[in-house]
Each structure stands twice: as C-alpha cells, then as structure tokens.
Design an enzyme around this catalytic site. Structure first.
Site, PDB file in Angstrom:
ATOM      1  N   ILE A 146       8.260 -14.768  78.868  1.00 61.33           N
ATOM      2  CA  ILE A 146       6.911 -15.351  78.792  1.00 61.33           C
ATOM      3  C   ILE A 146       6.682 -15.756  77.339  1.00 61.33           C
ATOM      4  CG2 ILE A 146       4.416 -14.964  79.039  1.00 61.33           C
ATOM      5  CD1 ILE A 146       4.999 -13.066  81.314  1.00 61.33           C
ATOM      6  N   ASP A 147       6.755 -17.041  77.075  1.00 66.60           N
ATOM      7  CA  ASP A 147       6.474 -17.508  75.718  1.00 66.60           C
ATOM      8  C   ASP A 147       4.978 -17.788  75.618  1.00 66.60           C
ATOM      9  OD1 ASP A 147       7.181 -18.398  73.055  1.00 66.60           O
ATOM     10  OD2 ASP A 147       6.693 -20.400  73.764  1.00 66.60           O
TER      11      ASP A 147
ATOM     12  N   THR B 104       2.713 -15.322  74.709  1.00 63.88           N
ATOM     13  CA  THR B 104       2.107 -14.172  75.403  1.00 63.88           C
ATOM     14  C   THR B 104       0.632 -14.024  75.032  1.00 63.88           C
ATOM     15  OG1 THR B 104       3.260 -12.910  73.726  1.00 63.88           O
ATOM     16  CG2 THR B 104       4.045 -12.689  75.941  1.00 63.88           C
TER      17      THR B 104
ATOM     18  N   ASP C 169       6.856  -9.061  80.633  1.00 58.70           N
ATOM     19  CA  ASP C 169       7.987  -9.712  79.968  1.00 58.70           C
ATOM     20  C   ASP C 169       9.323  -9.130  80.434  1.00 58.70           C
ATOM     21  OD1 ASP C 169       7.044 -11.660  78.294  1.00 58.70           O
ATOM     22  OD2 ASP C 169       7.125 -10.477  76.467  1.00 58.70           O
TER      23      ASP C 169
ATOM     24  N   GLU D 293      14.486 -11.127  73.869  1.00 60.59           N
ATOM     25  CA  GLU D 293      13.806 -10.341  72.854  1.00 60.59           C
ATOM     26  C   GLU D 293      13.596  -8.886  73.276  1.00 60.59           C
ATOM     27  OE1 GLU D 293      10.013 -12.056  72.056  1.00 60.59           O
ATOM     28  OE2 GLU D 293       9.680 -10.862  70.272  1.00 60.59           O
TER      29      GLU D 293
ATOM     30  N   ASP E 225      13.430 -16.394  77.239  1.00 64.21           N
ATOM     31  CA  ASP E 225      12.114 -15.922  76.800  1.00 64.21           C
ATOM     32  C   ASP E 225      11.269 -15.829  78.061  1.00 64.21           C
ATOM     33  OD1 ASP E 225       9.696 -15.299  75.753  1.00 64.21           O
ATOM     34  OD2 ASP E 225       9.837 -16.679  74.058  1.00 64.21           O
TER      35      ASP E 225
ATOM     36  N   ASP F 250      13.160 -18.957  71.772  1.00 64.18           N
ATOM     37  CA  ASP F 250      12.051 -19.909  71.825  1.00 64.18           C
ATOM     38  C   ASP F 250      12.547 -21.354  71.946  1.00 64.18           C
ATOM     39  OD1 ASP F 250       9.924 -18.064  71.306  1.00 64.18           O
ATOM     40  OD2 ASP F 250      10.352 -18.136  69.166  1.00 64.18           O
TER      41      ASP F 250
HETATM   42  C1  2IP Z   1       5.832 -16.893  70.063  1.00 57.44           C
HETATM   43  C2  2IP Z   1       4.825 -17.877  70.603  1.00 57.44           C
HETATM   44  C3  2IP Z   1       3.927 -18.297  69.490  1.00 57.44           C
HETATM   45  C4  2IP Z   1       4.692 -19.039  68.444  1.00 57.44           C
HETATM   46  C5  2IP Z   1       5.852 -18.208  67.956  1.00 57.44           C
HETATM   47  C6  2IP Z   1       6.707 -17.659  69.102  1.00 57.44           C
HETATM   48  O1  2IP Z   1       6.547 -16.328  71.106  1.00 57.44           O
HETATM   49  O2  2IP Z   1       5.421 -19.002  71.156  1.00 57.44           O
HETATM   50  O3  2IP Z   1       2.905 -19.049  70.038  1.00 57.44           O
HETATM   51  O4  2IP Z   1       3.829 -19.322  67.380  1.00 57.44           O
HETATM   52  O5  2IP Z   1       6.648 -18.988  67.148  1.00 57.44           O
HETATM   53  O6  2IP Z   1       7.713 -16.836  68.604  1.00 57.44           O
HETATM   54  P1  2IP Z   1       2.966 -20.677  67.295  1.00 57.44           P
HETATM   55  O7  2IP Z   1       2.130 -20.745  68.528  1.00 57.44           O
HETATM   56  O8  2IP Z   1       2.182 -20.514  66.030  1.00 57.44           O
HETATM   57  O9  2IP Z   1       3.974 -21.766  67.235  1.00 57.44           O
HETATM   58  P2  2IP Z   1       6.001 -15.046  71.993  1.00 57.44           P
HETATM   59  O10 2IP Z   1       4.670 -15.385  72.524  1.00 57.44           O
HETATM   60  O11 2IP Z   1       7.058 -14.954  73.068  1.00 57.44           O
HETATM   61  O12 2IP Z   1       6.010 -13.884  71.048  1.00 57.44           O
HETATM   62 CA    CA Z   2       8.582 -16.659  72.411  1.00 54.57          CA
END
Ligand code: 2IP
Ligand code: CA
Length: 415
Positions: free
Chosen positions: A155-156, A158, A54, A79, A153, A318
């Site tokens: 890597i969203d 993760t 990240d 983040e 972000d 996000d």
């Molecule tokens: C997270 C990731 C999660 C999401 C959450 C994000 O970001 O996208 O999948 O939850 O909201 O903050 P959900 O999948 O339940 O929507 P990261 O992976 O960067 O922590």
């Molecule tokens: Ca994210």
C-alpha cells in the site's frame, strides 16, 4: 513470461479488494479510524492497523506467486517484515493460513483478541477475486524465471489511505491528496542487469458510487523485454511493439507556441530551489501530489510530462512498477542528481534507476533508497529537452549537493 504478469495483475486486484474492504467493512474501518486518531488508542493493538494491512497484502501477493511459480516467492522483496510481537510478548509470524478459520485465529492474536475484525479480515483474504485483461492474453514473451526479482509496495501512500479523503478535487486531472493517491505496486526486475521488466500499478480508489459508497479501481501494466514493449495504455487491438517504442510513446507534451513546454508533478516536500527552477521551466504547470507510486502513474497516464524528486526518500519498492510501465512506453526513471552531473548533452545513456544492488554502507530502508532522487518521463526526447531547460534554470549554487560517496568508495569517487 507474460503468465507472470497476468498473475501479478490478478493478485494486485485481490490486494486492491483487501484495501477496499478495510475501508468499507465496519469492523475493519473502526481500526482505521482508531489509527487515524493516533495517540493511546493505538497502543492497545500489537501492531498498527496500517502495518497489518500492508503485511497481509504483501503475504497474499507472495503466497499467490508461490502457488503459481514455485521458487519465485523467495525473490519477492518489500518494506515490511511479517513478524510481530503482540501485547503478551508472543512473536507471531503472519503467514497465510489454508483455511479462513485458521486465518481468523492467527489474526486475532495480532489484533489482541478482536475477533470481529479478525474474522472480517480472514474472510476477505480467502475470497476469490477473478480478474483478467484480454490485452495481456495475446502477449507471449518467455522470460527465464530464475532471472527475476520482484519489489512489492503493498500500500503506497499509507498516510492518504488512513486519512481516507474521498472528496478531493483534482487539478488538471491530478489529485493532490486523497484516496486516489493510494496505489499497490508490483515491479519485476532483472536480477543481473537491475533493469525493470514488468510492472503493475493498481489504483484501488478511483471512483466512488454515490449511492452505495463503493469504490472502483483501475489497473495499469507494462512489459519491456528484449525489444518487446507492451502496456495497458496501448489502444485495443494494437500489436505489441518490437524494437524501439512506436509513436504513441513519443513526445505527447503540449507544444503550443508560447506555452511552457513541460508539466511536472512534485512532492509537497520538494526543496525550494528545485521548485523555483521548475516554476521557470513549466510556468504554472507544476502540480503537487501525494504518493510516489501515484506520481509515477500521473506520468504513465500522460497527465504530466515528468515527475521530479530531488531527495533520497523514495525506495526501490516505490519506483520499480511505474518505472517498468514507463520503459514499455519508451520512457523511464533516471537518477535526478546523476543526470544533472552528466549535463544536458543528448545521445548519452542516462542513469536509469536500478533494482538489484543496494546502497553500500547504508542500513535499514536506506539500503534500498533511490539515492540522488529521480525523474520519471515518457520519452527520451522529452527527458533530454527537459534536462536542458532545467540545467539552465537550476543555477549550480542552487543544485542540491550530491549524496556523499560511501566511506569505503575509492578516493576518486569521493572527489
Ligand atoms: C511513501 C509515500 C509518500 C511518499 C514517499 C513514499 O510510501 O508514497 O507519499 O512521499 O516517498 O516512500 P511523497 O508523497 O512526499 O512523495 P509509503 O506510504 O508506502 O510509506
Ligand atoms: Ca511506498
């Protein structure tokens, strides 16, 4: 300034290249495997590998922007912090080094002497990745650089990245989980108004070559500034739209007689009351998917009409990038609870998510949470029609309680 968008697109591709390399190169993949196993294995590293990937991707984006648009790197927010402490108690600031050798040396400190992995990572970081989208070359928009802020972000999703499932079947085109839910998100906003202006969503894992195991990705972008609206889903050769977005941005949802008018994507963690209301509004067309960025992308791609999330647990990094693309298409991302509080009457200004001010009284990541949840949509008519139905089906007693006003807010805000 479409030159900025072009560079962000290019650096997102480099970031995608790093994300793919960490899964495809053995020395790096071993670190991901150790992370997946969890437990004590991880403790031998100064930092978990996902955080390192990240931070590294975030630094690559920052340094690229710095080299092309000096000064703008100060306005890049995300983040992660780039400061680590390793097992020897040394504080290490992870900055990109000018040479591959220096980079490997620095990474080896963070990886507690794992030179094989450090060398492999340094190599991909220093590899040149060329990428251009000719559709962007025709876009000439001048946006003063000093009005821009950027949310990244790196890597969203993760969790899906670490799990690495490659064989999940999509439902109606939407992947409930797996590598396609991983995205790299770069969103540019106006520091004064807080509105998103440009966004890049890079999806590094879209299709895997069965023979080589190699992944191919896809990227999406959009720009919405002073009446110019242009995005990567416009048919080739289209002129950028000026003024209100044109017909391709309008209501494209299924309208067959008797069929539910809307489809939605939601998080697996969505609350029961909201699920029940959506089931009534959308019939069976409520899909689940991991990743906040990916769910925004499902709306951008037209796979669903809306992405609804009622909790406060998405953050500015996000939402900013997909929000910018949706604005360029004639849609947006609004505050879920704010919309319900205003009621479904049309012709109002709906509360768009804003990116320049944090939540008063909140600390840590919560300062930048999208309080009140969100609804992502592609057209304003669709949003209004959807809200009308949702309000009918979400009985007041069921509606999620509004987030408490900060303690130092004026008394009427707390009423
Ligand atoms: C997270 C990731 C999660 C999401 C959450 C994000 O970001 O996208 O999948 O939850 O909201 O903050 P959900 O999948 O339940 O929507 P990261 O992976 O960067 O922590
Ligand atoms: Ca994210």
């Amino acid at each position: 300034m479409s030159a900025i968008l072009r560079e962000l697109l290019r650096v997102s591709e480099k970031a995608a290249h790093i994300a793919r390399a960490c899964r495809q190169q053995d020395a790096l993949f071993q670190l991901l495997i150790e992370e997946k196993k969890g437990g004590d294995k991880n403790k031998k590293f100064a930092v978990d590998f996902k955080t390192l990937a990240d931070v590294l991707v975030q630094e690559v984006i920052k340094r690229h922007v710095e080299s092309k648009f000096p000064g703008l790197e100060e306005k890049i927010f995300g983040e992660e912090s780039n400061e680590f402490t390793n097992a020897l108690g040394e504080t290490i600031v992870l900055r990109l080094c000018p040479t591959e050798e220096e980079m490997a040396e620095l990474l080896s400190k963070v990886l507690n002497g794992n030179q094989l992995a450090a060398g492999a990572l340094a190599k991909v970081v220093h590899e040149d990745v060329a990428f251009a989208d000719p559709a962007l070359d025709s876009v000439q928009v001048a946006i003063p650089q000093d009005t821009l802020g950027i949310w990244v972000d790196p890597i969203d999703s993760t969790h899906q990245y670490i799990q690495g499932s490659a064989d999940v079947e999509p439902s109606h085109g939407v992947f409930p989980r797996g590598l396609p839910c991983v995205t790299i998100l770069i969103g540019v906003y106006d520091l004064h108004t807080g509105l998103p202006l440009m966004g890049v969503v890079n999806q590094p894992f879209v299709a895997q070559d069965p023979a080589t195991g190699r992944w191919e990705g896809r990227r999406y972008w959009g720009l919405s500034y002073m009446g110019t609206n242009v995005h990567s889903l416009l048919p080739p050769g289209s002129e950028p739209q000026t003024g209100r977005p044109g017909p391709q941005a309008e209501d494209t949802g299924p309208q067959a007689a008797g069929a539910p008018r809307f489809s939605a994507v939601i998080s697996a963690s969505e609350r029961e009351t909201v699920r029940a209301a959506l089931a009534r509004v959308c019939g069976g067309r409520v899909l689940h998917a991991a990743g906040a960025g990916y769910k925004g992308l499902c709306v951008v791609q037209g796979l669903v009409d809306v992405y609804v999330f009622s909790y406060d647990t998405t953050f500015k990094w996000d939402s900013c990038a997909p929000h910018a693309i949706l604005r360029a298409m004639g849609g947006g991302m609004v505050d879920f609870q704010g919309c319900l509080a205003r009621g479904p009457a049309s012709g109002r200004e709906w509360p768009q998510l804003l990116y320049h001010v944090g939540n008063e009284g909140a600390s840590g990541v919560d300062h930048w949470a999208n309080r009140g949840g969100l609804i992502a949509y592609r057209s304003r008519q669709q949003l209004e029609a959807f809200l009308g139905l949702l309000a009918q089906h979400l009985a007041p007693a069921d509606a999620p309680a509004p987030a408490p006003a900060p303690a130092d807010a004026p008394a009427d805000a707390r009423a």
